[in-house]
Design an enzyme around this catalytic site. Structure first.
Site, PDB file in Angstrom:
ATOM      1  N   LYS A 168       0.840  -1.200   0.000  1.00 21.91           N
ATOM      2  CA  LYS A 168       0.000   0.000   0.000  1.00 21.91           C
ATOM      3  C   LYS A 168       0.878   1.254   0.000  1.00 21.91           C
ATOM      4  O   LYS A 168       1.935   1.279   0.639  1.00 21.91           O
ATOM      5  CB  LYS A 168      -0.898  -0.022   1.246  1.00 21.91           C
ATOM      6  CG  LYS A 168      -2.010   1.016   1.252  1.00 21.91           C
ATOM      7  CD  LYS A 168      -2.909   0.842   2.476  1.00 21.91           C
ATOM      8  CE  LYS A 168      -4.038   1.848   2.510  1.00 21.91           C
ATOM      9  NZ  LYS A 168      -4.924   1.674   3.686  1.00 21.91           N
ATOM     10  N   SER A 202      -9.800   1.633   2.541  1.00 18.45           N
ATOM     11  CA  SER A 202      -8.895   2.382   1.702  1.00 18.45           C
ATOM     12  C   SER A 202      -7.827   1.518   1.013  1.00 18.45           C
ATOM     13  O   SER A 202      -7.264   1.956   0.012  1.00 18.45           O
ATOM     14  CB  SER A 202      -8.202   3.456   2.542  1.00 18.45           C
ATOM     15  OG  SER A 202      -7.395   2.865   3.536  1.00 18.45           O
ATOM     16  N   SER A 249     -10.221  -0.655   6.773  1.00 19.86           N
ATOM     17  CA  SER A 249      -9.554  -0.448   5.482  1.00 19.86           C
ATOM     18  C   SER A 249      -8.795  -1.657   4.926  1.00 19.86           C
ATOM     19  O   SER A 249      -8.363  -1.622   3.778  1.00 19.86           O
ATOM     20  CB  SER A 249      -8.589   0.736   5.577  1.00 19.86           C
ATOM     21  OG  SER A 249      -9.292   1.938   5.427  1.00 19.86           O
TER      22      SER A 249
END
Lengths: 483, 118
Positions: free
Chosen positions: A79, A154, A178
């Site tokens: 990420k 996310s 997330s």
């Protein structure tokens, strides 16, 4: 011929050992797939050129007969808010455009030492603020199961990377869901570890008392392997705790009873208002399946969770507002010009931050304002204590708690983009877990049909603090039923 | 009570309720934006007033919780000070770190003057 889409960490390492597969071949496979699919799916923000060289080194080690390490030659997607030394990192925000990390985050360091290869960095909601990746400054990521839908967020890029066969596994971060929500939307496993079990050093912070890094993987066993590598005490994170983790491979079963909170799911009605009825059916199926495996299913009650989202939307923006103060155009990132320092700040932050970070900065500043502390932040922290207490109570009665991960399958791109409140309500089942600090996993459990497409459903399992082993134990049983 | 007076009372209550629901004003948003060093356009201020109003309305729900005798939660797991020895260790790569400066002079970070002359 190797079926790349069915690889797990264990299988890959076996194929490496037998010489049927090399790390170079696997990295090339992912790089080719990324070239093919990324233009449409927008999963990676960037791929790293040195991945192939790293694979070459690992192949030499394997050929040399070195004992394979835990993640030997396993290619990962990371990420965009987890720092890798010498690589750009941006939390999908324009305010970090051009930023290069000057150190490795602790998780990356640990994984590197265990032989992991990093393929690239994945798209996300800006500063991890969102549930769809629509808040990324670099465009939305598309759900590999239906490209008109969001992958969740996310950590949407990290979840989609695993689902679309663009990485074997990935890392994400979870502040209010997330990791778990995109895992559920993309049909992969997502683990949010106990708060304090994985170091946050090198994670671009959103809400520090809630953030945790965790893996997104094809199987529960893979999540367990990665967790075992990244967990543990780190001097660079003062909230990181020294704890003896119960072994995940204990022979005797740690879980006998599983609780289903009546606030989220009625066992007698097989559903709940606000929960999509097809999703509810799958959850009931999962419950019945576990019953058939001799787990006792009990109704439990978490009376304060109905206030979880309210408390979360005070605590999270308050902490985010403070954390994002450092992005001022002074030490890194682009700097706008202005007639004085004040104008440099405001212009830099106006151009650098998207709407959602600005919304949360202002909301956070508001709830922390003098005179409002008791009404908002102080009250929210007390309610948080009540929610934590609810979990503590029920974990005296049950070993594990089961809920849906999300109220419905992946939604359409644009469906909620202009309604921040309805986007916030997406996290109804995942947020209480972060507030309490307990660990939870989302395990894929079949799919529901929408417009001719099969959309994955996730089952969330929640364990007491530091009892990740229970999540792995029951998670493996759940995924054993391929429905 | 006379009907007209009653009407007045009702009108007053409606106004009060509307006032109560308007949890954040445009002026407050302007002030907060200034304090947070964020410039907002007129349109953004209007949208924020609506969005934040809705969000604040939602979190008003917390007011119904009985929190007497509940302590504020300060840590998810346990509250303990963590110390380590103050020793030199491996840190960030200095050239990478300094290379991030938007403006520099001889390895020093360059910023606009903090104080302004009248």
């Amino acid at each position: 011929m190797i079926d790349f889409s069915n690889l797990t960490i264990k299988k890959t390492k076996e194929l490496y050992q037998s010489g049927e597969l090399s790390a170079r071949e696997l990295v090339s496979h992912y790089q080719d797939e990324i070239k093919k699919k990324n233009p449409e799916l927008n999963i990676y923000r960037e791929t790293f050129d040195n991945a192939f060289e790293d694979a070459e080194k690992i192949d030499l080690k394997i050929k040399h007969g070195d004992t394979p390490r835990a993640l030997e030659g396993i290619p990962f997607a990371i990420k965009d808010n987890i720092l890798i030394k010498g690589k750009p990192a941006g939390a999908s925000s324009k305010i970090l455009e051009g930023y290069t990390a000057s150190y490795d985050s602790t998780v990356i360091k640990k994984m590197r030492e265990e032989g992991a290869i990093f393929l690239g960095r994945t798209n996300m909601d800006e500063f991890a603020m969102g549930s769809s990746t629509e808040n990324s400054a670099y465009g939305v990521t598309k759900n590999p199961h239906d490209t008109t839908r969001v992958p969740g967020g996310s950590s949407g890029g990290s979840a989609a990377a695993v689902a679309a066969d663009l990485a074997l596994a990935s890392l994400g971060s979870d502040t209010g869901g997330s990791i778990r929500q995109p895992a559920a939307f993309c049909g992969v496993v997502g683990l949010k570890p106990t708060y304090g079990s994985v170091s946050r050093s090198g994670l671009i912070a959103m809400a520090s008392s809630l953030d945790q890094i965790g893996p997104l993987t094809p199987t529960v066993e893979d999540a367990e392997i990665i967790f075992d590598v990244i967990k543990g005490k780190d001097e660079l994170d003062s909230t990181n705790l020294e704890t003896e983790f119960p072994s995940g491979n204990s022979v005797s079963s740690a879980v006998c009873t599983i609780g289903v909170p009546k606030e989220y799911f009625s066992l007698s009605e097989g559903g709940m208002g606000g929960l999509d009825s097809d999703t509810a059916k799958k959850i009931m199926e999962a419950i019945d399946f576990l019953k058939s495996k001799n787990f006792e299913i009990k109704e439990v009650s978490l009376p304060s969770v109905k206030y979880a989202l309210s408390a979360y939307y005070i605590i999270m923006p308050a902490e985010a507002s403070s954390n994002l103060a450092r992005f001022d155009g002074m030490r890194y990132g682009p700097r706008e010009d202005g007639k004085n320092l004040f104008e440099v700040y405001t212009k830099t932050r106006e151009n650098g931050f998207g709407l959602e970070p600005r919304r949360r900065i202002i909301l956070g500043a508001y709830v922390l304002s003098a005179g409002y502390y008791d009404a908002y932040y102080g009250r929210a922290q007390k309610v948080r204590q009540l929610i934590r207490g609810d979990f503590e109570n029920e974990f005296n009665n049950v070993d594990l708690i089961l809920t849906p991960t999300t109220p419905h399958p992946a939604f359409k791109i644009g469906e909620k983009a202009n309604d921040p409140l309805s986007m916030y309500l997406e996290d109804v089942y995942t947020v209480p877990v972060n507030l309490a600090g307990v660990p939870a996993i989302s395990v894929p459990f079949g799919s529901v049909s929408r417009e001719g497409k099969n959309l994955p459903v996730g089952v969330q399992l929640i364990a007491p603090w530091f009892k990740e082993n229970r999540l792995f134990e029951v998670g493996k049983i759940l995924e054993g039923l391929k429905s | 009570m006379l009907p007209s007076v009653r009407k007045l009372f009702i009108a007053r209550d409606v106004i009060k309720k509307n006032l109560f629901n308007m949890l954040i004003s445009k002026e407050e948003i302007k002030k907060l934006a200034e304090l947070a060093r964020i410039h907002l356009t007129e349109a953004e201020e209007r949208n924020l007033e609506k969005d934040l109003g809705e969000i604040l309305n939602y979190i008003e729900k917390l007011k119904e919780v009985d929190i007497s005798n509940v302590p504020e939660m300060t840590h998810a797991t346990e509250v303990k000070n963590v110390f380590r020895n103050d020793e030199e260790g491996e840190g960030a790569d200095l050239s990478l770190l300094l290379g991030q400066f938007p403006e520099s002079n001889d390895g020093y970070l360059k910023v606009k003057g903090v104080f302004e002359r009248e």
